[in-house]
Design a protein around this motif. Structure first.
Motif, PDB file in Angstrom:
ATOM      1  N   VAL A  42       0.836  -1.201   0.000  1.00  0.00           N
ATOM      2  CA  VAL A  42       0.000   0.000   0.000  1.00  0.00           C
ATOM      3  C   VAL A  42       0.873   1.254   0.000  1.00  0.00           C
ATOM      4  N   ALA A  43       1.930   1.245   0.785  1.00  0.00           N
ATOM      5  CA  ALA A  43       2.839   2.394   0.853  1.00  0.00           C
ATOM      6  C   ALA A  43       3.499   2.638  -0.499  1.00  0.00           C
ATOM      7  N   ALA A  44       3.883   1.556  -1.173  1.00  0.00           N
ATOM      8  CA  ALA A  44       4.553   1.677  -2.475  1.00  0.00           C
ATOM      9  C   ALA A  44       3.642   2.323  -3.505  1.00  0.00           C
ATOM     10  N   TRP A  45       2.417   1.841  -3.603  1.00  0.00           N
ATOM     11  CA  TRP A  45       1.486   2.408  -4.578  1.00  0.00           C
ATOM     12  C   TRP A  45       1.077   3.831  -4.180  1.00  0.00           C
ATOM     13  N   SER A  46       0.940   4.061  -2.893  1.00  0.00           N
ATOM     14  CA  SER A  46       0.561   5.393  -2.417  1.00  0.00           C
ATOM     15  C   SER A  46       1.649   6.411  -2.744  1.00  0.00           C
ATOM     16  N   LEU A  47       2.898   5.985  -2.652  1.00  0.00           N
ATOM     17  CA  LEU A  47       4.019   6.871  -2.991  1.00  0.00           C
ATOM     18  C   LEU A  47       3.886   7.356  -4.431  1.00  0.00           C
ATOM     19  N   ASP A  48       3.574   6.433  -5.327  1.00  0.00           N
ATOM     20  CA  ASP A  48       3.393   6.768  -6.737  1.00  0.00           C
ATOM     21  C   ASP A  48       2.223   7.733  -6.936  1.00  0.00           C
ATOM     22  N   ARG A  49       1.086   7.428  -6.301  1.00  0.00           N
ATOM     23  CA  ARG A  49      -0.111   8.267  -6.472  1.00  0.00           C
ATOM     24  C   ARG A  49       0.080   9.656  -5.856  1.00  0.00           C
ATOM     25  N   LEU A  50       0.751   9.731  -4.728  1.00  0.00           N
ATOM     26  CA  LEU A  50       0.979  11.023  -4.072  1.00  0.00           C
ATOM     27  C   LEU A  50       1.841  11.939  -4.928  1.00  0.00           C
ATOM     28  N   PHE A  51       2.948  11.396  -5.448  1.00  0.00           N
ATOM     29  CA  PHE A  51       3.827  12.225  -6.265  1.00  0.00           C
ATOM     30  C   PHE A  51       3.145  12.649  -7.560  1.00  0.00           C
ATOM     31  N   LEU A  52       2.341  11.758  -8.132  1.00  0.00           N
ATOM     32  CA  LEU A  52       1.619  12.120  -9.345  1.00  0.00           C
ATOM     33  C   LEU A  52       0.652  13.265  -9.060  1.00  0.00           C
ATOM     34  N   TYR A  53      -0.030  13.201  -7.928  1.00  0.00           N
ATOM     35  CA  TYR A  53      -0.966  14.260  -7.545  1.00  0.00           C
ATOM     36  C   TYR A  53      -0.240  15.592  -7.354  1.00  0.00           C
ATOM     37  N   ILE A  54       0.883  15.558  -6.642  1.00  0.00           N
ATOM     38  CA  ILE A  54       1.644  16.782  -6.373  1.00  0.00           C
ATOM     39  C   ILE A  54       2.167  17.397  -7.667  1.00  0.00           C
ATOM     40  N   VAL A  55       2.792  16.568  -8.495  1.00  0.00           N
ATOM     41  CA  VAL A  55       3.397  17.049  -9.743  1.00  0.00           C
ATOM     42  C   VAL A  55       2.334  17.575 -10.708  1.00  0.00           C
ATOM     43  N   ALA A  56       1.249  16.814 -10.879  1.00  0.00           N
ATOM     44  CA  ALA A  56       0.202  17.226 -11.820  1.00  0.00           C
ATOM     45  C   ALA A  56      -0.460  18.522 -11.393  1.00  0.00           C
ATOM     46  N   ASP A  57      -0.716  18.685 -10.098  1.00  0.00           N
ATOM     47  CA  ASP A  57      -1.346  19.910  -9.617  1.00  0.00           C
ATOM     48  C   ASP A  57      -0.419  21.108  -9.806  1.00  0.00           C
ATOM     49  N   ALA A  58       0.865  20.922  -9.514  1.00  0.00           N
ATOM     50  CA  ALA A  58       1.832  22.009  -9.697  1.00  0.00           C
ATOM     51  C   ALA A  58       1.939  22.393 -11.166  1.00  0.00           C
ATOM     52  N   TYR A  59       1.929  21.392 -12.046  1.00  0.00           N
ATOM     53  CA  TYR A  59       2.024  21.682 -13.479  1.00  0.00           C
ATOM     54  C   TYR A  59       0.780  22.397 -13.984  1.00  0.00           C
ATOM     55  N   GLU A  60      -0.404  21.972 -13.509  1.00  0.00           N
ATOM     56  CA  GLU A  60      -1.628  22.659 -13.920  1.00  0.00           C
ATOM     57  C   GLU A  60      -1.601  24.121 -13.477  1.00  0.00           C
ATOM     58  N   ASN A  61      -1.100  24.374 -12.271  1.00  0.00           N
ATOM     59  CA  ASN A  61      -0.977  25.757 -11.808  1.00  0.00           C
ATOM     60  C   ASN A  61      -0.120  26.582 -12.758  1.00  0.00           C
ATOM     61  N   SER A  62       0.972  25.977 -13.232  1.00  0.00           N
ATOM     62  CA  SER A  62       1.865  26.703 -14.139  1.00  0.00           C
ATOM     63  C   SER A  62       1.179  27.015 -15.463  1.00  0.00           C
ATOM     64  N   LEU A  63       0.295  26.129 -15.922  1.00  0.00           N
ATOM     65  CA  LEU A  63      -0.435  26.378 -17.166  1.00  0.00           C
ATOM     66  C   LEU A  63      -1.390  27.564 -16.996  1.00  0.00           C
ATOM     67  N   HIS A  64      -2.004  27.652 -15.834  1.00  0.00           N
ATOM     68  CA  HIS A  64      -2.858  28.814 -15.561  1.00  0.00           C
ATOM     69  C   HIS A  64      -2.026  30.096 -15.559  1.00  0.00           C
ATOM     70  N   MET A  65      -0.831  30.029 -14.974  1.00  0.00           N
ATOM     71  CA  MET A  65       0.023  31.220 -14.898  1.00  0.00           C
ATOM     72  C   MET A  65       0.402  31.724 -16.286  1.00  0.00           C
ATOM     73  N   ASP A 122      -5.489  26.400  -3.166  1.00  0.00           N
ATOM     74  CA  ASP A 122      -4.898  25.817  -1.961  1.00  0.00           C
ATOM     75  C   ASP A 122      -5.907  24.935  -1.231  1.00  0.00           C
ATOM     76  N   GLU A 123      -7.152  25.396  -1.151  1.00  0.00           N
ATOM     77  CA  GLU A 123      -8.187  24.609  -0.470  1.00  0.00           C
ATOM     78  C   GLU A 123      -8.440  23.297  -1.194  1.00  0.00           C
ATOM     79  N   ARG A 124      -8.452  23.353  -2.508  1.00  0.00           N
ATOM     80  CA  ARG A 124      -8.693  22.139  -3.287  1.00  0.00           C
ATOM     81  C   ARG A 124      -7.504  21.174  -3.182  1.00  0.00           C
ATOM     82  N   PHE A 125      -6.296  21.724  -3.156  1.00  0.00           N
ATOM     83  CA  PHE A 125      -5.116  20.868  -2.998  1.00  0.00           C
ATOM     84  C   PHE A 125      -5.161  20.154  -1.652  1.00  0.00           C
TER      85      PHE A 125
END
Length: 243
Positions: free
Chosen positions: A148-171, A219-222
Motif C-alpha cells: 500500500v505504501a509503495a502504490w501510495s508513494l506513486d499516487r501522491l507524487f503524481l498528484y503533487i506534480v500534476a497539480d503544480a504543473y496545472e498551476n503553471s499552465l494557468h500562470m 490551496d483549499e482544493r489541494f
C-alpha cells in the motif's frame, strides 16, 4: 622552407593571448537551465540556448550532460533538494506526509512549469530518491503495509506534480500585468456562468450546483485532495499506529 622576414618598414604586432575560458561544470549548466525556466518556462530550455549563456557551442555541454532529457531530470532533481525530509514520527505519520507534500508542491510551483519534467518518467536522481525514501519510511513507520505504501508513494507524487504543473499552465494564461487573484476570479466566474447556462434537461446537477463546483481556492482544493489520499491510507493500518 625558410620563413620570409618581416619588412623593416612594418612593425610586428604582438598577438594578444585570448583568455582561457573556465571549464564548465554540470552544476553551472543546471543553474543556467533553472534560470531560464524561472523566466521563460521549460519550453525555452535547449542545449543550444544554454550554450549561448556561456558563449560556447552546444557540443561543449555534452561532456557533462548527455542530452536535453537528462538536463531536465538534473534540473528537477536539483529543486528536490529544497524539500525537507523529517525524521519519522509514527504517531504523526499522516501529518508528516502532508507536510512533505505541501513543501514539494510549493517548491515545484515556485519553479514555473518544471514539474512537467517529472511526468511520464520516474525521477531517479539522488534528491528525488531522498524524497521517495523519506515518504516511504514515514508511511512504513506509521504502520502502512509495504504494498500500500509503495502504490501510495506513486499516487501522491503524481498528484503533487500534476497539480503544480496545472498551476503553471494557468500562470501562462495571465495577461501582462494582470494580478493572479484577478485572473483566477475571472476564470472561476466564467466557468460558473458556463455551468449555470447549461441545458437543465441534460445537465441538471451541474447547472444546479454551478457555484459549488467552482468554489474554493487552489490551496483549499489541494488540501482537500491531499486529505483524501493520505487520510484514506489509515484504513489499511491494522496495528493501531495509524489511528
Amino acid at each position: 622552407m625558410s620563413e620570409i622576414p618581416l619588412p623593416p618598414w612594418r612593425r610586428a604586432v604582438a598577438k594578444r593571448p585570448r583568455a582561457a575560458k573556465a571549464p564548465l561544470t554540470q552544476d553551472q549548466i543546471v543553474d543556467a537551465g533553472l534560470r531560464i525556466v524561472m523566466v521563460e518556462g521549460i519550453e525555452a530550455v535547449s542545449m543550444r540556448r544554454i550554450a549561448a549563456v556561456f558563449d560556447t557551442g552546444a557540443s561543449s555541454l555534452y561532456a557533462h550532460v548527455a542530452n536535453k532529457d537528462e538536463l531536465l531530470q538534473l534540473m528537477f532533481d536539483r529543486i528536490c533538494a529544497e524539500v525537507e525530509v523529517p525524521e519519522p514520527e509514527p504517531v504523526r505519520w499522516r501529518e508528516q506526509i502532508k507536510e512533505m507534500a505541501r513543501h514539494s508542491h510549493a517548491v515545484m510551483t515556485r519553479y514555473n512549469n518544471i514539474a512537467r519534467a517529472a511526468l511520464a518518467t520516474v525521477p531517479s536522481g539522488p534528491n528525488a530518491l531522498r524524497l521517495s525514501e523519506g515518504m516511504l519510511t514515514i508511511m512504513l513507520a506509521g504502520g502502512v503495509p509495504p504494498q500500500v505504501a509503495a502504490w501510495s508513494l506513486d499516487r501522491l507524487f503524481l498528484y503533487i506534480v500534476a497539480d503544480a504543473y496545472e498551476n503553471s499552465l494557468h500562470m501562462q494564461n495571465l495577461r501582462e500585468g494582470q494580478d493572479t487573484r484577478e485572473y483566477f476570479e475571472g476564470f472561476v466566474t466564467q466557468l460558473a456562468d458556463f455551468y449555470g447556462d447549461l441545458p437543465a434537461d441534460r445537465f441538471p446537477n451541474i447547472r444546479a450546483h454551478a457555484k459549488t463546483l467552482t468554489s474554493g481556492s487552489g490551496d483549499e482544493r489541494f488540501e482537500f485532495g491531499l486529505d483524501m489520499l493520505v487520510d484514506g491510507l489509515a484504513r489499511y493500518v491494522t496495528d493501531g499506529e495509524g489511528s
